[in-house]
Design a protein around this motif. Structure first.
Motif, PDB file in Angstrom:
ATOM      1  N   ARG A 165       0.805  -1.228   0.000  1.00 49.05           N
ATOM      2  CA  ARG A 165       0.000   0.000   0.000  1.00 49.05           C
ATOM      3  C   ARG A 165       0.836   1.276   0.000  1.00 49.05           C
ATOM      4  O   ARG A 165       0.568   2.201  -0.770  1.00 49.05           O
ATOM      5  N   GLU A 166       1.848   1.353   0.848  1.00 42.75           N
ATOM      6  CA  GLU A 166       2.607   2.607   0.955  1.00 42.75           C
ATOM      7  C   GLU A 166       3.363   2.938  -0.335  1.00 42.75           C
ATOM      8  O   GLU A 166       3.274   4.071  -0.821  1.00 42.75           O
ATOM      9  N   PRO A 167       4.123   1.996  -0.917  1.00 41.53           N
ATOM     10  CA  PRO A 167       4.778   2.332  -2.189  1.00 41.53           C
ATOM     11  C   PRO A 167       3.794   2.663  -3.306  1.00 41.53           C
ATOM     12  O   PRO A 167       4.063   3.541  -4.128  1.00 41.53           O
ATOM     13  N   MET A 168       2.645   1.965  -3.343  1.00 46.13           N
ATOM     14  CA  MET A 168       1.660   2.262  -4.381  1.00 46.13           C
ATOM     15  C   MET A 168       1.053   3.648  -4.180  1.00 46.13           C
ATOM     16  O   MET A 168       0.827   4.388  -5.143  1.00 46.13           O
ATOM     17  N   ALA A 169       0.806   4.021  -2.925  1.00 44.45           N
ATOM     18  CA  ALA A 169       0.287   5.363  -2.652  1.00 44.45           C
ATOM     19  C   ALA A 169       1.302   6.413  -3.077  1.00 44.45           C
ATOM     20  O   ALA A 169       0.945   7.445  -3.678  1.00 44.45           O
ATOM     21  N   TRP A 170       2.578   6.164  -2.783  1.00 48.65           N
ATOM     22  CA  TRP A 170       3.618   7.123  -3.191  1.00 48.65           C
ATOM     23  C   TRP A 170       3.677   7.220  -4.713  1.00 48.65           C
ATOM     24  O   TRP A 170       3.756   8.314  -5.266  1.00 48.65           O
ATOM     25  N   LEU A 171       3.631   6.065  -5.396  1.00 48.94           N
ATOM     26  CA  LEU A 171       3.698   6.062  -6.857  1.00 48.94           C
ATOM     27  C   LEU A 171       2.566   6.864  -7.460  1.00 48.94           C
ATOM     28  O   LEU A 171       2.775   7.668  -8.380  1.00 48.94           O
ATOM     29  N   MET A 172       1.352   6.675  -6.955  1.00 48.45           N
ATOM     30  CA  MET A 172       0.211   7.377  -7.543  1.00 48.45           C
ATOM     31  C   MET A 172       0.312   8.884  -7.329  1.00 48.45           C
ATOM     32  O   MET A 172      -0.044   9.673  -8.209  1.00 48.45           O
ATOM     33  N   GLY A 173       0.822   9.279  -6.176  1.00 51.54           N
ATOM     34  CA  GLY A 173       1.051  10.705  -5.948  1.00 51.54           C
ATOM     35  C   GLY A 173       2.086  11.263  -6.899  1.00 51.54           C
ATOM     36  O   GLY A 173       1.949  12.387  -7.409  1.00 51.54           O
ATOM     37  N   GLU A 174       3.120  10.485  -7.157  1.00 51.10           N
ATOM     38  CA  GLU A 174       4.175  10.922  -8.072  1.00 51.10           C
ATOM     39  C   GLU A 174       3.660  11.006  -9.510  1.00 51.10           C
ATOM     40  O   GLU A 174       3.979  11.946 -10.248  1.00 51.10           O
ATOM     41  N   LEU A 175       2.852  10.039  -9.911  1.00 51.99           N
ATOM     42  CA  LEU A 175       2.276  10.089 -11.255  1.00 51.99           C
ATOM     43  C   LEU A 175       1.323  11.272 -11.403  1.00 51.99           C
ATOM     44  O   LEU A 175       1.274  11.916 -12.468  1.00 51.99           O
ATOM     45  N   GLN A 176       0.587  11.570 -10.348  1.00 52.81           N
ATOM     46  CA  GLN A 176      -0.291  12.742 -10.366  1.00 52.81           C
ATOM     47  C   GLN A 176       0.519  14.016 -10.583  1.00 52.81           C
ATOM     48  O   GLN A 176       0.149  14.878 -11.381  1.00 52.81           O
ATOM     49  N   ARG A 177       1.638  14.098  -9.887  1.00 51.75           N
ATOM     50  CA  ARG A 177       2.507  15.280 -10.022  1.00 51.75           C
ATOM     51  C   ARG A 177       3.053  15.407 -11.442  1.00 51.75           C
ATOM     52  O   ARG A 177       3.221  16.529 -11.956  1.00 51.75           O
ATOM     53  N   ARG A 178       3.301  14.280 -12.070  1.00 57.02           N
ATOM     54  CA  ARG A 178       3.887  14.284 -13.419  1.00 57.02           C
ATOM     55  C   ARG A 178       2.819  14.304 -14.516  1.00 57.02           C
ATOM     56  O   ARG A 178       3.156  14.252 -15.699  1.00 57.02           O
ATOM     57  N   HIS A 179       1.541  14.287 -14.156  1.00 56.39           N
ATOM     58  CA  HIS A 179       0.433  14.266 -15.116  1.00 56.39           C
ATOM     59  C   HIS A 179       0.469  13.009 -15.989  1.00 56.39           C
ATOM     60  O   HIS A 179       0.242  13.059 -17.203  1.00 56.39           O
ATOM     61  N   LEU A 180       0.752  11.878 -15.352  1.00 57.76           N
ATOM     62  CA  LEU A 180       0.733  10.579 -16.017  1.00 57.76           C
ATOM     63  C   LEU A 180      -0.409   9.747 -15.451  1.00 57.76           C
ATOM     64  O   LEU A 180      -0.787   9.911 -14.295  1.00 57.76           O
ATOM     65  N   PHE A 181      -0.945   8.828 -16.261  1.00 55.23           N
ATOM     66  CA  PHE A 181      -1.996   7.954 -15.748  1.00 55.23           C
ATOM     67  C   PHE A 181      -1.420   6.577 -15.417  1.00 55.23           C
ATOM     68  O   PHE A 181      -0.259   6.265 -15.720  1.00 55.23           O
ATOM     69  N   PHE A 182      -2.248   5.737 -14.790  1.00 54.94           N
ATOM     70  CA  PHE A 182      -1.813   4.410 -14.374  1.00 54.94           C
ATOM     71  C   PHE A 182      -2.778   3.353 -14.882  1.00 54.94           C
ATOM     72  O   PHE A 182      -4.001   3.538 -14.827  1.00 54.94           O
ATOM     73  N   VAL A 183      -2.223   2.244 -15.361  1.00 48.77           N
ATOM     74  CA  VAL A 183      -3.009   1.070 -15.741  1.00 48.77           C
ATOM     75  C   VAL A 183      -2.588  -0.077 -14.837  1.00 48.77           C
ATOM     76  O   VAL A 183      -1.417  -0.469 -14.838  1.00 48.77           O
ATOM     77  N   ASP A 184      -3.519  -0.604 -14.065  1.00 48.70           N
ATOM     78  CA  ASP A 184      -3.234  -1.756 -13.221  1.00 48.70           C
ATOM     79  C   ASP A 184      -3.384  -3.012 -14.081  1.00 48.70           C
ATOM     80  O   ASP A 184      -4.480  -3.343 -14.524  1.00 48.70           O
ATOM     81  N   SER A 185      -2.264  -3.696 -14.315  1.00 47.83           N
ATOM     82  CA  SER A 185      -2.301  -4.913 -15.121  1.00 47.83           C
ATOM     83  C   SER A 185      -2.995  -6.061 -14.400  1.00 47.83           C
ATOM     84  O   SER A 185      -3.318  -7.072 -15.016  1.00 47.83           O
TER      85      SER A 185
END
Length: 262
Positions: free
Chosen positions: A128-148
């Motif tokens: 949970r913690e690394p995934m939460a950090w990743l999503m915040g970082e992607l938000q900052r970079r204006h990138l989206f995420f696809v959960d495989s």
């Protein structure tokens, strides 16, 4: 009377702008690109807005990302996660500073990436913690995420939703079984899902059998009532909502079986 006429006009306008009730959209992602120019070129030639997911630790990652972007395809970073290894791979227990460095390096290797999806990652996407950090970082970079969705225990999409990050999750793996018959059946499953729930996201790989099926069947999708759309449009269509079939993967729900091979 004037009020009633105004109300009727508003209702008719709303109907005119509403999405069709029988909409059926599909998005397709080809993973593991950047390894073989011949396979990559064949994937790139697939008709329609097929997304190219490029691995950073491959010899042709940067060149192919540029080719795909020039061809008008959506490019995403196929980020290695545990049990994947290599210089860019994310593993549980790695300090966030190192995870950030690996993400930076991976994005440099895959220019024009507008989002990421996980390569493998059954253990990592459950953290949970690394995934939460990743999503915040992607938000900052204006990138989206696809959960495989390589694991039923994934919390990645949930963490993305919690932060309002643009995200979607995979519905069908095309080529767990690498025969044209099995891949054709999985594609048909995707068609049926798209008709049933309005949309479906499929992930495949640049195997000869997968490419053969897609080359043959993608031009026939419209005759089956399904429209192939890009990932950005799919995110807008789904409105960041979890699909009914994915609801059991909410972190508070019971854990089911792994939903796809790594």
């Amino acid at each position: 009377m004037r009020y009633l006429l105004c109300l009727l006009f508003c209702l008719l306008a709303g109907v005119a702008h509403a999405a069709p009730a029988n909409k059926a959209y599909m998005s397709i992602i080809i993973d593991d690109l950047g390894q073989n120019p011949e396979r990559d070129s064949r994937a790139l030639a697939l008709p329609g807005p097929v997304t190219m997911a490029i691995m950073p630790d491959t010899p042709h990652a940067t060149d192919f990302a540029r080719q795909a972007h020039k061809a008008g395809k959506t490019v995403i970073l196929h980020l290695p996660m545990d049990p994947a290894d290599g210089p860019y791979a994310w593993h549980p227990g790695v300090p966030v500073e190192e995870l950030a460095r690996r993400l930076d390096s991976a994005l440099l290797k895959v220019p024009y990436a507008v989002g990421i999806n996980n390569h493998m990652g059954s253990r990592m996407t459950a953290q949970r913690e690394p995934m939460a950090w990743l999503m915040g970082e992607l938000q900052r970079r204006h990138l989206f995420f696809v959960d495989s969705r390589t694991s039923a225990a994934t919390v990645a999409a949930f963490q993305a939703q919690a932060q309002g990050l643009a995200q979607v999750s995979r519905d069908v793996f095309l080529d767990n079984v690498r025969t044209t018959e099995a891949i054709g059946s999985e594609l048909q499953l995707g068609v049926e899902l798209a008709r049933k729930q309005g949309s479906a996201i499929l992930i495949g790989h640049p195997y000869p059998q997968t490419l053969e099926v897609l080359e043959r069947e993608l031009p026939r999708l419209k005759r089956q009532g399904v429209e192939l759309i890009g990932l950005e449009q799919m995110i807008a269509e789904r409105g960041n909502q979890t699909m009914p079939a994915h609801a059991r993967h909410h972190p508070t729900a019971p854990t089911g079986q792994i939903t796809g091979k790594e």
